[in-house]
Write a protein that holds these residues in place. Structure first.
Motif, mmCIF file in Angstrom:
data_model
loop_
_atom_site.group_PDB
_atom_site.id
_atom_site.type_symbol
_atom_site.label_atom_id
_atom_site.label_comp_id
_atom_site.label_asym_id
_atom_site.label_seq_id
_atom_site.Cartn_x
_atom_site.Cartn_y
_atom_site.Cartn_z
ATOM 1 N N LEU A 105 48.085 34.099 49.005
ATOM 2 C CA LEU A 105 47.161 33.850 47.824
ATOM 3 C C LEU A 105 47.352 35.007 46.989
ATOM 4 C CD1 LEU A 105 44.679 31.922 46.358
ATOM 5 C CD2 LEU A 105 43.494 33.112 47.332
ATOM 6 N N MET B 48 48.782 34.237 43.358
ATOM 7 C CA MET B 48 48.235 35.342 42.215
ATOM 8 C C MET B 48 48.846 36.281 41.794
ATOM 9 S SD MET B 48 44.290 35.375 44.475
ATOM 10 C CE MET B 48 43.709 37.061 43.180
ATOM 11 N N GLN C 136 51.981 34.666 40.116
ATOM 12 C CA GLN C 136 51.060 33.694 38.790
ATOM 13 C C GLN C 136 49.964 34.932 37.036
ATOM 14 O OE1 GLN C 136 46.824 32.171 39.479
ATOM 15 N NE2 GLN C 136 47.891 29.916 39.201
ATOM 16 N N ILE D 7 45.789 41.774 38.967
ATOM 17 C CA ILE D 7 44.977 41.241 39.298
ATOM 18 C C ILE D 7 43.641 41.290 40.068
ATOM 19 C CG2 ILE D 7 47.027 39.701 39.701
ATOM 20 C CD1 ILE D 7 45.842 39.742 42.812
ATOM 21 N N GLY D 8 42.871 42.284 39.647
ATOM 22 C CA GLY D 8 41.819 42.605 39.963
ATOM 23 C C GLY D 8 42.032 42.890 41.488
ATOM 24 N N LYS D 9 39.713 43.389 42.224
ATOM 25 C CA LYS D 9 40.942 42.889 44.033
ATOM 26 C C LYS D 9 40.683 42.282 44.887
ATOM 27 C CE LYS D 9 37.950 46.537 45.883
ATOM 28 N NZ LYS D 9 39.484 47.087 45.780
ATOM 29 N N VAL D 10 41.387 41.761 46.321
ATOM 30 C CA VAL D 10 41.297 40.730 46.365
ATOM 31 C C VAL D 10 40.492 40.624 48.081
ATOM 32 C CG1 VAL D 10 43.606 39.578 45.493
ATOM 33 C CG2 VAL D 10 43.124 41.039 48.104
ATOM 34 N N HIS D 11 39.510 41.605 48.397
ATOM 35 C CA HIS D 11 39.070 42.737 49.264
ATOM 36 C C HIS D 11 37.814 43.340 48.943
ATOM 37 C CE1 HIS D 11 38.306 44.503 52.848
ATOM 38 N NE2 HIS D 11 38.306 43.493 53.941
ATOM 39 N N SER D 12 36.751 43.229 49.450
ATOM 40 C CA SER D 12 35.266 43.681 48.765
ATOM 41 C C SER D 12 35.896 45.700 48.919
ATOM 42 C CB SER D 12 34.675 43.763 49.688
ATOM 43 O OG SER D 12 34.328 42.145 50.183
ATOM 44 N N PHE D 13 36.531 45.410 49.922
ATOM 45 C CA PHE D 13 37.274 47.362 50.056
ATOM 46 C C PHE D 13 39.188 47.401 49.918
ATOM 47 C CE2 PHE D 13 32.846 47.951 51.080
ATOM 48 C CZ PHE D 13 32.396 48.334 49.811
ATOM 49 N N TYR D 14 38.993 47.666 50.750
ATOM 50 C CA TYR D 14 40.891 47.847 51.310
ATOM 51 C C TYR D 14 41.892 47.654 51.873
ATOM 52 C CZ TYR D 14 37.968 52.121 49.013
ATOM 53 O OH TYR D 14 37.827 52.880 48.055
ATOM 54 N N ASP E 230 35.406 38.024 54.758
ATOM 55 C CA ASP E 230 34.016 39.507 54.175
ATOM 56 C C ASP E 230 33.450 38.027 53.145
ATOM 57 O OD1 ASP E 230 35.865 39.216 51.937
ATOM 58 O OD2 ASP E 230 36.280 41.568 51.429
ATOM 59 N N SER F 205 33.305 38.879 49.944
ATOM 60 C CA SER F 205 33.076 38.816 48.915
ATOM 61 C C SER F 205 34.100 37.097 49.051
ATOM 62 C CB SER F 205 34.474 39.331 48.040
ATOM 63 O OG SER F 205 34.401 40.637 47.754
ATOM 64 N N ASN G 118 33.288 45.036 43.015
ATOM 65 C CA ASN G 118 34.516 44.619 43.248
ATOM 66 C C ASN G 118 34.362 43.464 44.470
ATOM 67 O OD1 ASN G 118 34.896 47.615 44.148
ATOM 68 N ND2 ASN G 118 35.045 47.764 45.864
ATOM 69 N N SER H 239 34.858 41.130 40.868
ATOM 70 C CA SER H 239 36.337 41.277 40.932
ATOM 71 C C SER H 239 37.226 40.086 41.747
ATOM 72 C CB SER H 239 36.914 42.851 41.293
ATOM 73 O OG SER H 239 38.512 42.040 40.858
ATOM 74 N N ALA H 240 36.801 40.186 42.818
ATOM 75 C CA ALA H 240 37.724 39.944 44.094
ATOM 76 C C ALA H 240 36.867 37.672 43.524
ATOM 77 C CB ALA H 240 36.988 40.114 45.418
#
Lengths: 485, 463
Positions: A144, A148, A151, A320-327, B142, B144, B172, B175-176
């Motif tokens: 995904l 993204m 895209q 594209i920003g974040k795809v997970h709450s953290f890393y 998670d 999110s 955060n 954003s997700a």
């Protein structure tokens, strides 16, 4: 002997406790002053009340009713169930990792950042890609994220018409769902008679609306795309991008790299290829690598360094920003990093060599009793078709259950869809010749049993910890949670 | 043929065994096995990776060297929260999570993985009790992802293309969520009151329309305060044909009402507080809960485990409505399901089994009372505005330092020198809050810890 296992809810007694919270040493304040009116819970949840020892015994017993790589051979196709080195588990739970908070200032997390940074360098080298993000939490999440990024790339070039993603029928199972989630239309590309992507069909399908082709190479048939150069050309000439699903990277480490094959985006399943445990369905980790032109679109943050100081770089305006709450799943990354350190370039290449030898060896043994379509030299896996066995009265699913009775985990069944009654078998690099011989022996016995009494095989399993499920009753009256009578 | 070496993880790497196997498949040279790789694309050099360490002792030495560069809450007194919290992890949680039969398993069926199916069924059942709902899924990546999926479910159920999301949502996470919902679902933000932090009901009324599939709120909000208008928000969503979706922190639910008690349709959240280590934000899982109604069940992309009795009258377990998942419905899937966070679901189940109803209540009380104590003490410091926003806090609140003429960065640097990790710097995420930081207090913070923070802060501010 079979023993009925109680549910947690049937255990314990009112008033027991399994917790030891610190006593509240701050001055007491009435709860009504701390909780707004009507927000206080009135009915306590009806959860079991258990002592520590009851909880430990319950879960320990449940764990013994489970089958992992440590239990036995696990040839689940396209899942690369290789041995998970124990030292990696030990390292990943050390306090220096387990007690790290994701929002600590960079200077207090230099070790974590260094490890991320090093891992990115290793993955770049392994794949020939230019940058990686570790944020995706598993393979499908990587897919995904990759889409993204693709895209965002097309959008950035004001190319808004590309609304289709092409997927070969032999691609990894999650691809179509990912494409749908990213808002694209799926176009399936058939295979030719050798099991490759049908190049003519691909040429026909590709046009100015093609955003990308997602390719799993080697495919889920365990076959390397012989015409990968032409496949890449066709897609790139139409302005589409090439996506590499890394589910099957275990076949080619050190032999070829997706970046060198012309792929623009790659995701890896480091819980497969780089040996981290699958956790009964996660946590995994699906890092995504890209070539130069796609770097600006990767999720934030990336890890960089100035002099000897590592830092999180959030300055990516096109991201594209974040795809997970953290890393992402940090613990999994640590384990995979350990694996790469233990293996080195030489060891990783050896792993792929052995994965391929094992698959070819096992398929040559099984060929004696079973039909293997697309029979040519393969990479890390192969697919049996139990179509002849089905005619005799035992399906692929029945063979899988008969394997359980013999102490083996079954292969992936009924996938890929282009093989009827498929048993997708991936023996991987960490299995000994003796194990493969024993598995082949068990499969031979099952073939013989089917000839003698197919009905009995079809009624498998006979020796597992629970009897055959009454799926009709379950479907008619689904019970999704325990509830007091 | 490449040079061989016998690796402890690769049983057939011994050249003699390898020769036997190659002979059995009638291959002279390993290269024959890779002949299908186009020559142009063959990697001919040596990968520039470190030399194999080969021994556990060298590996541990190497990794310990890296580890030593981290500073963590095992040595420092940490008040960081904000989506990843410093709760105590019972030893049993680690013990069970490391049982190799769970750890090294994967996608087995209910026969050989009876244990995993039962453990996850029990996890979802206990979560269902805690959330007071009928159905809970097997964990997502998670919180999110859980929030985004709940919103996607709501849009599929209502067949509407837009969601209204509380402007106070964790940045955060927001954003997700936006990434997951792009491009087919539009995300609009609802303003929040700058003083109370609560959702601006006028803004909600103005923005809600026939396009709105869901209204999303969080309780407690990212900045720690409780949203007291859940019932009203939910009712407004329903009046407009939308669903309400609420984020809940499970550690609050032994003592706070779950969202379903305010007519919320879909509850979502994060299980990290339930026995999972902080691990740099990398041990997480999301949950979604709903009523047991077909319209909800059919829209879950995740696996749902239910009871399937066996031929021998035992508790058996199986997938409910399997045909809706992308495993079964490859051609026409809604969202994918795959490797996510099953092991953490089992671990959170262990945590809930240990705490039980009384433990969860006490956990809640502990957080509430310690946080109230800290707030009381900190708000008395000169130049400190605590709370910076909102009222009614569970385990965290924002503190504003504008009147101290010091930045959060400076303050946190000085706290570090005193062995304390200060709250999360909010100055970039919320410029409107000035120099503010989010401080979190859980059951692990004793009165002495809080007093220590207060006295060190006081001396820093006075400097």
């Amino acid at each position: 002997m079979r023993k009925r296992k109680a549910l947690l809810f049937e255990m314990g007694r009112s008033g027991r406790q399994g917790y030891s919270l610190p006593s509240c040493d701050v001055p007491e304040k009435p709860l009504d002053e701390l909780i707004p009116q009507n927000m206080k819970r009135t009915e306590p949840p009806e959860m079991p009340e258990l002592s520590e020892v009851e909880v430990v015994r319950h879960y320990t017993e449940l764990s013994t009713r489970n089958f992992g790589v440590d239990t036995g051979f696990y040839p689940l196709g396209s899942c690369t169930m290789k041995y998970n080195p124990k030292v990696n588990e030990e390292v990943a739970v050390l306090p220096g990792f387990a007690y790290l908070h994701p929002c600590q200032p960079d200077k207090t997390a230099q070790g974590a950042l260094e490890l991320y940074y090093n891992m990115e360098q290793h993955l770049k080298e392994l794949t020939g890609m230019k940058r990686f993000t570790m944020q995706p939490a598993a393979g499908a999440h990587g897919e995904l994220t990759g889409l993204m990024v693709i895209q965002a790339y097309h959008r950035h070039r004001d190319d808004h018409k590309r609304n289709k993603v092409l997927i070969p029928v032999t691609a990894h199972g999650t691809n179509p769902a990912t494409v749908t989630m990213a808002g694209y239309e799926v176009v399936q590309i058939p295979s030719d008679e050798r099991g490759n992507v049908d190049l003519e069909a691909l040429k026909e399908a590709v046009d100015e609306n093609t955003s990308a082709l997602m390719l799993t190479n080697p495919s889920t048939l365990g076959l390397f795309e012989e015409e990968i150069i032409d496949v890449a050309k066709v897609v790139h000439n139409a302005g589409g991008l090439l996506y590499y699903d890394g589910a099957n990277l275990n076949a080619i480490m050190g032999y070829t790299r997706p970046g060198d094959m012309g792929f623009d985006v790659v995701h890896l399943n480091i819980h497969k290829t780089l040996s981290t445990p699958h956790g009964g369905g996660g946590p995994g980790s699906g890092p995504v690598g890209v070539n130069d032109r796609l770097i600006p679109f990767l999720p934030v943050p990336l890890v960089d360094k100035i002099d000897d100081q590592f830092y999180f770089d959030y300055d990516l305006p096109e991201s594209i920003g974040k795809v997970h709450s953290f890393y992402g799943n940090f613990g999994v990354v640590i384990k995979a990093y350990n694996y790469v350190c233990m293996m080195g370039a030489k060891g990783l290449k050896q792993a792929s060599t052995d994965a391929v030898i094992n698959a070819n060896y096992l398929s040559s043994l099984l060929k004696k009793n079973y039909h293997i379509p697309y029979d040519r030299i393969r990479k890390h896996e192969f697919v049996l078709s139990a179509k002849p066995e089905l005619k005799k009265g035992a399906s692929a699913g029945d063979i899988a259950k008969a394997l359980l009775d013999r102490g083996f985990h079954p292969p992936t069944v009924y996938f890929p869809l282009i093989v009827e009654e498929a048993l997708m078998t991936e023996p991987n690099d960490t299995e000994s010749k003796e194990t493969l011989d024993a598995y082949a022996q068990a499969m031979e016995e099952i073939a013989r049993d089917i000839d003698e009494d197919a009905e009995k095989v079809a009624a498998s399993p006979h020796h597992t910890v629970v009897g055959r499920l009454d799926e009709v009753r379950a479907a008619r009256n689904p019970i999704l949670r325990w509830q007091k009578e | 043929m490449s040079e061989k070496f016998v690796h402890p993880y690769i049983p057939n790497s011994n050249p003699k065994i390898q020769r036997e196997m190659l002979e059995a498949i009638n291959v002279q040279d390993i290269e024959e096995l890779f002949a299908s790789l186009p020559d142009d694309h063959r990697f001919k050099g040596n990968l520039e990776l470190p030399k194999p360490l080969l021994s556990e002792a060298s590996l541990k030495k190497h990794v310990h060297g890296i580890l030593a560069k981290n500073q963590t809450s095992s040595e420092y007194l940490s008040f960081l929260g904000g989506g990843c919290w410093n709760h105590h992890v019972p030893a049993i949680c680690d013990e069970i999570a490391n049982r190799s039969e769970f750890l090294t398993a994967y996608a087995g069926e209910p026969y050989e993985d009876h244990g995993r199916f039962q453990a996850l069924f029990e996890y979802t059942s206990m979560m269902a009790e805690l959330l007071d709902v009928d159905v809970v899924n097997v964990p997502t990546y998670d919180g999110s992802q859980a929030a985004a999926t709940a919103l996607r479910m709501a849009c599929r159920i209502t067949n509407r293309p837009e969601v209204l999301v509380a402007g106070s949502t964790a940045p955060n996470r927001l954003s997700a969520i936006e990434g997951y919902l792009y491009p087919d679902i539009k995300v609009k933000h609802i303003a929040f009151d700058p003083a109370s932090g609560l959702m601006n009901m006028d803004d909600l009324s103005g923005k809600i329309s026939k396009e709105t599939g869901a209204v999303y709120l969080e309780n407690p909000a990212y900045l720690g305060y409780m949203e007291t208008q859940i019932q009203t928000i939910s009712a407004l969503a329903h009046q407009n044909g939308a669903l309400s979706v609420a984020w809940a922190d499970p550690s609050t639910l032994g003592i706070l009402k779950p969202p379903s008690n305010y007519e919320v349709d879909l509850t979502c959240g994060e299980i990290q507080p339930l026995g999972l280590h902080m691990a740099m934000g990398g041990s997480r899982g999301g949950f979604i809960g709903s009523p047991d109604e077909e319209r909800f069940i059919q829209e879950y992309p995740s696996r749902l485990f239910g009871i399937a009795p066996t031929t021998h009258n035992e508790w058996g377990f199986g997938d409910v409505a399997w045909e809706r998942t992308s495993f079964a419905n490859r051609e026409n899937p809604r969202e994918f399901v795959g490797t996510a966070s099953a092991l953490w679901g089992i671990t959170a189940g262990v945590y809930l089994a240990l705490l039980g109803p009384e433990g969860m209540r006490k956990l809640g009380e502990n957080c509430l009372k310690r946080t109230a104590y800290a707030l009381n003490k900190l708000s008395a410091l000169s130049g400190v505005k605590a709370p910076a926003i909102g009222r009614n806090f569970f385990k965290e609140f924002a503190i504003n330092f504008d009147d101290t003429n010091k930045s959060v960065r400076e303050i946190n640097n000085q706290l570090m020198e005193n062995g304390i990790m200060g709250g999360h710097d909010l100055s970039k995420q919320y410029p409107q809050l000035g120099e503010s930081a989010l401080y979190s207090f859980t059951e692990v913070h004793s009165k002495e810890d809080i007093d220590c923070l207060v006295s060190v802060l006081e001396s820093i501010i006075r400097r």
